[in-house]
Design a protein around this motif. Structure first.
Motif, PDB file in Angstrom:
ATOM      1  N   ARG A  59       0.824  -1.206   0.000  1.00  0.00           N
ATOM      2  CA  ARG A  59       0.000   0.000   0.000  1.00  0.00           C
ATOM      3  C   ARG A  59       0.864   1.265   0.000  1.00  0.00           C
ATOM      4  NH1 ARG A  59      -4.713   1.579   4.363  1.00  0.00           N
ATOM      5  NH2 ARG A  59      -4.748   3.758   3.789  1.00  0.00           N
ATOM      6  N   CYS A  63       0.349   4.660  -2.374  1.00  0.00           N
ATOM      7  CA  CYS A  63      -0.210   5.819  -1.673  1.00  0.00           C
ATOM      8  C   CYS A  63       0.905   6.832  -1.442  1.00  0.00           C
ATOM      9  CB  CYS A  63      -0.853   5.389  -0.353  1.00  0.00           C
ATOM     10  SG  CYS A  63      -2.282   4.316  -0.584  1.00  0.00           S
ATOM     11  N   CYS A  87      -7.957   2.515   0.557  1.00  0.00           N
ATOM     12  CA  CYS A  87      -8.226   2.659   1.993  1.00  0.00           C
ATOM     13  C   CYS A  87      -9.687   2.409   2.365  1.00  0.00           C
ATOM     14  CB  CYS A  87      -7.782   4.038   2.480  1.00  0.00           C
ATOM     15  SG  CYS A  87      -8.815   5.421   1.906  1.00  0.00           S
ATOM     16  N   SER A 136      -7.305  11.238   1.538  1.00  0.00           N
ATOM     17  CA  SER A 136      -7.140  10.571   2.837  1.00  0.00           C
ATOM     18  C   SER A 136      -5.865   9.733   2.912  1.00  0.00           C
ATOM     19  CB  SER A 136      -8.339   9.668   3.128  1.00  0.00           C
ATOM     20  OG  SER A 136      -9.523  10.423   3.178  1.00  0.00           O
ATOM     21  N   CYS A 137      -5.607   8.920   1.877  1.00  0.00           N
ATOM     22  CA  CYS A 137      -4.462   7.997   1.944  1.00  0.00           C
ATOM     23  C   CYS A 137      -3.371   8.299   0.915  1.00  0.00           C
ATOM     24  CB  CYS A 137      -4.930   6.557   1.791  1.00  0.00           C
ATOM     25  SG  CYS A 137      -5.462   6.109   0.123  1.00  0.00           S
TER      26      CYS A 137
END
Length: 162
Positions: A59, A63, A87, A136-137
């Motif tokens: 991830r 990201c 996410c 957000s991510c």
């Protein structure tokens, strides 16, 4: 490396970049100067999301949006109804960048739909890139690119000579 335009799967299931070229004197087909093409990257995106879900890609490796892209997403991005596939928390935002003659070297990031339309109506051709971002991510992915502008130049070329 395989032929141009081919998808090449390696042992890990990765895909090579797809390259398509067209030359004015190509014998395979005639290409009109007023033809526009849009390139979609959703298949590549979905493949990458599957690789993250399977654990083959970390991830943290996907990201990693640049701080300027995140700033643009928060301030001028167009919200979508789609939830982030990485996410599952944040809503995705679409950010468009426009590059072309008489624009800054880093391109322009239009803040409104009207500004984007104005850039796409310029007499000089431009290239637009739409990127989806999760503020957000920090997930981000190029969704599509397409040419725009150059309308006056095309109209002059298309006019029949008398």
């Amino acid at each position: 490396m395989g032929p141009k335009g081919a998808l090449i799967g390696g042992p890990g299931g990765s895909l090579a970049a797809v390259s398509v070229t067209s030359e004015p004197r190509s014998s395979s087909r005639a290409v009109s100067p007023d033809v526009t093409a849009q390139v979609e990257y959703r298949i590549v995106r979905n493949g990458l999301v599957r690789e993250v879900e399977r654990g083959r890609v970390n991830r943290v490796d996907v990201c990693d949006a640049h701080p300027e892209l995140l700033r643009a997403a928060r301030n001028v991005g167009r919200p979508t109804k789609e939830v982030c596939p990485i996410c599952d928390e944040g809503r995705l935002v679409t950010v468009t960048f426009v590059f072309g003659a008489k624009l800054p070297p880093g391109g322009r990031c239009p803040g409104t739909a009207a500004e984007l339309k104005a850039l796409c109506r310029r007499p000089e051709p431009v290239l637009c890139y739409e990127v989806e971002v999760c503020p957000s991510c920090a997930w981000h992915h190029l969704m599509r690119k397409y040419p725009a502008g150059g309308g006056k130049a095309r109209a002059k070329k298309a006019a029949p000579a008398r």
